[in-house]
Scaffold this active site. Structure first.
Site, PDB file in Angstrom:
ATOM      1  N   TYR A   1      -2.761  -0.504   9.857  1.00  0.00           N
ATOM      2  CA  TYR A   1      -2.839  -1.120   8.530  1.00  0.00           C
ATOM      3  C   TYR A   1      -1.547  -0.900   7.766  1.00  0.00           C
ATOM      4  O   TYR A   1      -0.950  -1.838   7.221  1.00  0.00           O
ATOM      5  CB  TYR A   1      -4.023  -0.552   7.765  1.00  0.00           C
ATOM      6  CG  TYR A   1      -3.985  -0.818   6.278  1.00  0.00           C
ATOM      7  CD1 TYR A   1      -4.203  -2.100   5.780  1.00  0.00           C
ATOM      8  CD2 TYR A   1      -3.709   0.213   5.375  1.00  0.00           C
ATOM      9  CE1 TYR A   1      -4.155  -2.353   4.412  1.00  0.00           C
ATOM     10  CE2 TYR A   1      -3.666  -0.038   4.007  1.00  0.00           C
ATOM     11  CZ  TYR A   1      -3.884  -1.313   3.535  1.00  0.00           C
ATOM     12  OH  TYR A   1      -3.835  -1.554   2.184  1.00  0.00           O
TER      13      TYR A   1
ATOM     14  N   LYS B   1     -18.381   7.233  -2.189  1.00  0.00           N
ATOM     15  CA  LYS B   1     -19.041   7.628  -0.946  1.00  0.00           C
ATOM     16  C   LYS B   1     -20.044   8.766  -1.181  1.00  0.00           C
ATOM     17  O   LYS B   1     -21.122   8.794  -0.587  1.00  0.00           O
ATOM     18  CB  LYS B   1     -17.974   8.055   0.058  1.00  0.00           C
ATOM     19  CG  LYS B   1     -18.453   8.192   1.481  1.00  0.00           C
ATOM     20  CD  LYS B   1     -17.336   8.676   2.391  1.00  0.00           C
ATOM     21  CE  LYS B   1     -16.126   7.775   2.343  1.00  0.00           C
ATOM     22  NZ  LYS B   1     -15.061   8.222   3.272  1.00  0.00           N
TER      23      LYS B   1
ATOM     24  N   TYR C   1      -2.938  12.882   8.442  1.00  0.00           N
ATOM     25  CA  TYR C   1      -3.495  13.119   7.109  1.00  0.00           C
ATOM     26  C   TYR C   1      -2.383  13.345   6.085  1.00  0.00           C
ATOM     27  O   TYR C   1      -1.446  14.111   6.322  1.00  0.00           O
ATOM     28  CB  TYR C   1      -4.429  14.333   7.152  1.00  0.00           C
ATOM     29  CG  TYR C   1      -5.187  14.557   5.858  1.00  0.00           C
ATOM     30  CD1 TYR C   1      -6.322  13.820   5.567  1.00  0.00           C
ATOM     31  CD2 TYR C   1      -4.748  15.496   4.934  1.00  0.00           C
ATOM     32  CE1 TYR C   1      -7.019  14.003   4.389  1.00  0.00           C
ATOM     33  CE2 TYR C   1      -5.442  15.703   3.751  1.00  0.00           C
ATOM     34  CZ  TYR C   1      -6.576  14.958   3.483  1.00  0.00           C
ATOM     35  OH  TYR C   1      -7.254  15.148   2.314  1.00  0.00           O
TER      36      TYR C   1
ATOM     37  N   SER D   1       0.831  -1.211   0.000  1.00  0.00           N
ATOM     38  CA  SER D   1       0.000   0.000   0.000  1.00  0.00           C
ATOM     39  C   SER D   1       0.860   1.253   0.000  1.00  0.00           C
ATOM     40  O   SER D   1       1.946   1.275   0.601  1.00  0.00           O
ATOM     41  CB  SER D   1      -0.908   0.015   1.238  1.00  0.00           C
ATOM     42  OG  SER D   1      -1.590   1.242   1.354  1.00  0.00           O
TER      43      SER D   1
ATOM     44  N   LYS E   1     -17.075  -1.319   1.439  1.00  0.00           N
ATOM     45  CA  LYS E   1     -15.958  -0.764   2.208  1.00  0.00           C
ATOM     46  C   LYS E   1     -16.362   0.319   3.195  1.00  0.00           C
ATOM     47  O   LYS E   1     -15.530   0.790   3.975  1.00  0.00           O
ATOM     48  CB  LYS E   1     -14.890  -0.219   1.246  1.00  0.00           C
ATOM     49  CG  LYS E   1     -14.221  -1.289   0.412  1.00  0.00           C
ATOM     50  CD  LYS E   1     -13.222  -0.691  -0.567  1.00  0.00           C
ATOM     51  CE  LYS E   1     -12.069  -0.035   0.131  1.00  0.00           C
ATOM     52  NZ  LYS E   1     -11.055   0.486  -0.821  1.00  0.00           N
TER      53      LYS E   1
END
Length: 328
Positions: A143, A193, A286, A114, A184
């Site tokens: 994660y 979304k 962020y 990732s 998700k």
């Protein structure tokens, strides 16, 4: 046969669709469907078996010589997860066990890493696969930590001559979007979304910037179509001599305003956007900028162009989001 873990998930189900499109149907899908409608991601797929992750070790024990490749896409992928033991068990330990099996059985392993492993991006986005380069990265959540830890284990084995599959590839996916994201929840891409708001004629909300170098909506990501991610994986299947750790993005960062505006345009609407404060609890974690360096993937031989953002979003909106059946 080809094994796909996380096969009912976002990237895994699109990979299964791509393999089916090639006429490859002897697929073993490994995933948990749980409640909800995640099963719809694979209802159009042809496959030989669907097994739970906890049943995989026993299933593999009798399958030496029967697998062409393993695509390991399964993981707890929520960046907000706080159960470190669950992440260690599901993401890291499971991956190590699968790595060991593929190494001993001589089966290629292509796994999902990732872009979250790059942390705040202060060290850049170069997928250099050395212990020194990886040691400079600081993941910001569990994660990302689990993905980074596995990358480092694979890298160390490569350096030390430890057990590895004949082909071993890690893919640092950037901000992937496309069909089959609905399950998700909060981890859906921003267009998925916000699509109900766009389709319903409303005004979408994006986070304000809390960084002086970025205007509201000017935060940047490398948004990449899941179809491009799929093409990279299929290319790797066709080129078993390629191993390494590679970024998967477009190589061009775009703003969230660009991304949502392109979604509005595909829906035939003028952008209607307002900006709201970012929750304090995520401000220090962020990422304001991500952009994949693709030099190493290109040097490995992957030559297909990445789909431009507006083209990819138009395909997603007109071919899926705005259709009665939005699943692939």
């Amino acid at each position: 046969m080809i094994l796909i873990t996380g096969a009912a998930g976002f990237i895994g189900s699109n990979l299964a669709a791509g393999l089916n499109d090639r006429g490859i149907t002897d697929l073993i899908l490994c995933d948990r469907l749980r409640g909800g409608e995640k099963w719809k991601n694979i209802r159009a797929r042809e496959f030989d078996d669907l097994i739970a992750p906890e049943a995989l070790p026993a299933w593999l024990s009798g399958r030496r010589g029967q697998l062409r490749a393993v695509f390991h896409m399964g993981a707890i992928s929520a960046t907000t997860v706080t159960d470190g033991d669950a992440v260690t068990r599901e993401n890291l330990r499971f991956s190590i066990d699968l790595l060991d099996w593929c190494a001993s059985a001589g089966v290629p392993l292509i796994y999902a890493s990732s872009a979250a492993t790059y942390g705040d991006g202060s060290q850049g986005f170069d997928d250099l696969f050395t212990p020194e380069a990886l040691a400079k990265l600081t993941p910001l959540n569990l994660y990302a930590f689990s993905k980074h830890a596995f990358d480092r284990i694979v890298c160390r084995r490569k350096l030390d001559g430890g057990p590895l599959p004949p082909q071993c590839v890690g893919l640092k996916f950037f901000n992937v979007f496309g069909p089959n994201e609905f399950h998700k929840g909060s981890m859906q891409s921003v267009l998925t979304k916000l699509w109900p708001v766009i389709a319903g004629g409303g005004t979408v909300r994006l986070f304000k910037s809390h960084h002086p170098d970025y205007p509201d909506g000017g935060q940047k990501r490398d948004f990449v179509s899941v179809r491009d991610a799929e093409r990279v994986m299929l290319w790797l299947l066709d080129h078993p001599g390629v191993s390494g750790l590679f970024n998967v993005g477009t190589g061009t960062a775009r703003t969230f305003k660009d991304f949502i505006s392109a979604g509005f345009a595909a829906a035939g609407r003028a952008p209607a956007i307002e900006y709201v404060d970012m929750p304090p609890e995520i401000r220090d974690k962020y990422q304001y900028f991500t952009e994949a360096r693709l030099d190493r993937l290109r040097a490995a031989g992957y030559a297909d162009p990445m789909t431009p953002l507006e083209e990819a979003l138009t395909d997603y909106v007109t071919g899926y989001l705005s259709c009665p059946n939005p699943y692939r």
